[in-house]
Design an enzyme around this catalytic site. Structure first.
Site, PDB file in Angstrom:
ATOM      1  N   SER A 291       0.818  -1.219   0.000  1.00 29.03           N
ATOM      2  CA  SER A 291       0.000   0.000   0.000  1.00 29.03           C
ATOM      3  C   SER A 291       0.852   1.269   0.000  1.00 29.03           C
ATOM      4  O   SER A 291       1.552   1.548  -0.974  1.00 29.03           O
ATOM      5  CB  SER A 291      -0.953  -0.043   1.198  1.00 29.03           C
ATOM      6  OG  SER A 291      -1.908   0.986   1.144  1.00 29.03           O
ATOM      7  N   ASP A 302      10.019   5.523  -9.961  1.00 32.98           N
ATOM      8  CA  ASP A 302       9.609   6.125 -11.237  1.00 32.98           C
ATOM      9  C   ASP A 302      10.309   7.454 -11.489  1.00 32.98           C
ATOM     10  O   ASP A 302      10.613   7.804 -12.631  1.00 32.98           O
ATOM     11  CB  ASP A 302       8.095   6.355 -11.246  1.00 32.98           C
ATOM     12  CG  ASP A 302       7.303   5.092 -11.541  1.00 32.98           C
ATOM     13  OD1 ASP A 302       7.930   4.021 -11.696  1.00 32.98           O
ATOM     14  OD2 ASP A 302       6.064   5.163 -11.608  1.00 32.98           O
ATOM     15  N   LYS A 316      -0.412  -4.211  -3.454  1.00 32.89           N
ATOM     16  CA  LYS A 316      -1.738  -3.688  -3.100  1.00 32.89           C
ATOM     17  C   LYS A 316      -1.895  -2.306  -3.721  1.00 32.89           C
ATOM     18  O   LYS A 316      -1.361  -1.321  -3.215  1.00 32.89           O
ATOM     19  CB  LYS A 316      -1.917  -3.612  -1.583  1.00 32.89           C
ATOM     20  CG  LYS A 316      -3.291  -3.071  -1.164  1.00 32.89           C
ATOM     21  CD  LYS A 316      -3.420  -3.031   0.353  1.00 32.89           C
ATOM     22  CE  LYS A 316      -4.776  -2.484   0.771  1.00 32.89           C
ATOM     23  NZ  LYS A 316      -4.928  -1.048   0.509  1.00 32.89           N
TER      24      LYS A 316
END
Length: 547
Positions: A291, A302, A316
């Protein structure tokens, strides 16, 4: 008469109101079908309640009905009754009044799993492995409700508890106090220039505690940072964004959420001045990082702001929000999916498609989609966050998972602690002889690993007994079970070093609390050593990020 009518009709009417209000808002186009199903439900309830042989408990029945209904959607959409709401708020704030210990209830036993240093349970002398058998005047053998509720109350409340330690009964008094569960339970220097921060959960204090740790480490000379998110199950999405704000420029997109409901389509950007845009950063993750942990690690991967090290994270990619209902209850609903800055979703299980056993299907790696980081590195969706540096040592084996899940390591550590009470601050050395003693302990206790294979074999005998053919297949069954258990012995041997490390970790907590374990990790943990080495090698660090 009124009370009986109230019990029979008012409670279901309230439940229907809750269902009808939410349903009417969410599924306007299916109004008739919803109204029809609610009418069937209430009629069924009234019929059963009126005609059932024994007295029914409407509160319990409704609680189970609602929770069972939601469980079919996904594990995260859940109903909270009044007591559940209080627990949920504790998890989000990290503050409560209690005994200051992690406890579990298995097979009717209330066990101290970990007393927190200098909190009431610790001050009262309770240790990991103690079984609480009585709280005040309440014998837990006769108490079927949530016994942990009996250990709560106002500050300075004194509670007398009776407990078993190694089979012997003891009594002690607990004085309740405010308990502050830290999001950052530990930070320190791995070497003179490498700071190490453990972030264990994303409660409301996560970013402030992480920032304070970061600033303190920099003042001590840290020029590189390791952020440990291993085992972190997540928490508040906003806190994940705030953590990223410490390391990237203001206005950077960290995560976007998408839903069929437009009001839940949001873009979350950093909104505070960073602490340090350039400090080399490594993030540790494992299969229990989920999460919000994946939002932080995925976003900084990223953006090519951090090197991710460890094993693939949990996967998740769903966002929940608690919504208030009547009578102090709540429902936590999965409202959207989240996507990292490159556009990838990292949800690993598809809850809209389930197998024959009703379990969600894991997205196949052949169906993963490729995305690009800011510097052009390829990353993939569909299966959690794959680290830039994958370490086999960070991935837990199935046999080790079973030993932890079924308390094999925990119970052995309890026995070891009382046989060796005077180790103090000395790091326990788990030898090959200790490992053999551990295996002997498992056999003596008839430890069941409860692997999928072992369960399938035992289920076969259960079915055979029902069909009265168990005697005719008894020899074959015993041979098959023996073969499964022999394979488990082989697995124990194959993962000896991993299991010895789990035992060492658990023992350190017994003698030196969790703080001692973190200090031990600084010099002994494989993932921290690797992260320290990567950060110290600027050429390797830049190459991994393609700078």
């Amino acid at each position: 008469m009124f009370k009986r009518l109230k019990k029979k009709y008012v409670v279901p009417a309230v439940a229907v109101g809750l269902l009808f209000t939410g349903a009417g808002f969410t599924y306007r186009d299916d109004f008739f079908e919803i109204a029809k199903q609610i009418e069937i439900f209430t009629t069924l309830y009234k019929t059963v309640n009126t005609n059932y042989v024994d007295q029914t408990n409407p509160g319990d029945m409704m609680d189970k009905a609602i929770k069972s209904m939601l469980a079919d959607l996904d594990p995260y959409t859940v109903y909270f009754n009044e007591a559940d709401v209080a627990k949920f708020k504790i998890n989000n704030t990290g503050e409560y009044t209690g005994i200051g210990a992690m406890i579990s209830r298995k097979e009717g036993k209330l066990i101290i799993k970990e007393p927190y240093k200098d909190y009431p349970a610790d001050k009262a002398g309770l240790k990991a492995g103690d079984e609480i058998i009585q709280i005040g005047d309440v014998l837990l053998a006769d108490f079927k409700e949530d016994a942990s509720e009996l250990l709560k109350g106002s500050k300075n409340t004194k509670i007398t508890v009776k407990y078993l330690r190694q089979g012997k009964p003891y009594t002690t008094d607990l004085v309740l106090s405010e308990v502050d569960v830290k999001a950052v339970p530990y930070y320190g220097l791995a070497d003179k220039e490498t700071g190490y921060i453990v972030l264990s959960q994303f409660n409301a204090k996560a970013s402030s505690e992480t920032k304070a740790a970061l600033l303190d480490l920099k003042s001590q000379g840290a020029k590189r940072i390791i952020l440990d998110l291993r085992g972190n199950p997540g928490g508040l999405l906003n806190e994940a964004v705030n953590i990223c704000s410490l390391f990237v420029k203001e206005g950077e997109i960290i995560v976007t959420t998408k839903s069929k409901n437009d009001k839940y389509n949001n873009t979350y950007k950093t909104h505070a001045a960073p602490v340090d845009l350039d400090i080399p950063l490594a993030i540790l993750v494992d299969g229990k990082s989920a999460s919000a942990s994946e939002i932080v690690s995925g976003a900084l991967q990223d953006l090519d702001r951090a090197v991710i090290i460890g094993s693939r994270s949990f996967g998740k990619g769903l966002v929940q929000r608690p919504l208030d209902l009547t009578y102090g209850t709540q429902v936590k609903v999965t409202i959207s999916r989240y996507y990292t800055p490159s556009g990838r979703g990292i949800q690993a299980l598809d809850y809209t498609h389930k197998d024959a056993d009703g379990k969600a299907i894991r997205i196949d790696s052949k169906n993963y989609n490729a995305f690009k980081t800011r510097n052009g590195r390829t990353v993939y969706d569909g299966g959690g966050i794959l680290p830039d540096v994958v370490l086999d040592a960070s991935k837990q084996s199935a046999i080790a998972d079973a030993l932890q899940r079924k308390d094999g390591v925990f119970n052995y550590a309890t026995q070891y602690y009382y046989k060796n009470p005077n180790l103090g601050t000395k790091i326990p050395t788990v030898t090959d002889a200790d490992f053999e003693a551990f295996k002997a302990y498992l056999k003596k206790e008839n430890f069941e690993f409860d692997t999928d294979t072992e369960r399938a074999v035992k289920d076969l005998m259960v079915t055979a007994k029902k069909e009265k053919v168990d005697e005719s297949i008894k020899a074959e069954y015993n041979a098959l079970l023996a073969a499964v258990q022999k394979s488990e012995d082989k697995e124990l041997a194959a993962h000896k070093e991993e299991i010895k490390q789990l035992i060492t970790d658990e023992l350190i907590k017994r003698y030196q609390y969790k703080e001692g374990l973190y200090k031990y990790y600084l010099t002994s943990n494989t993932e921290i050593k690797k992260a320290t080495a990567v950060l110290a090698n600027s050429a390797e660090y830049s190459k991994l990020l393609k700078k």
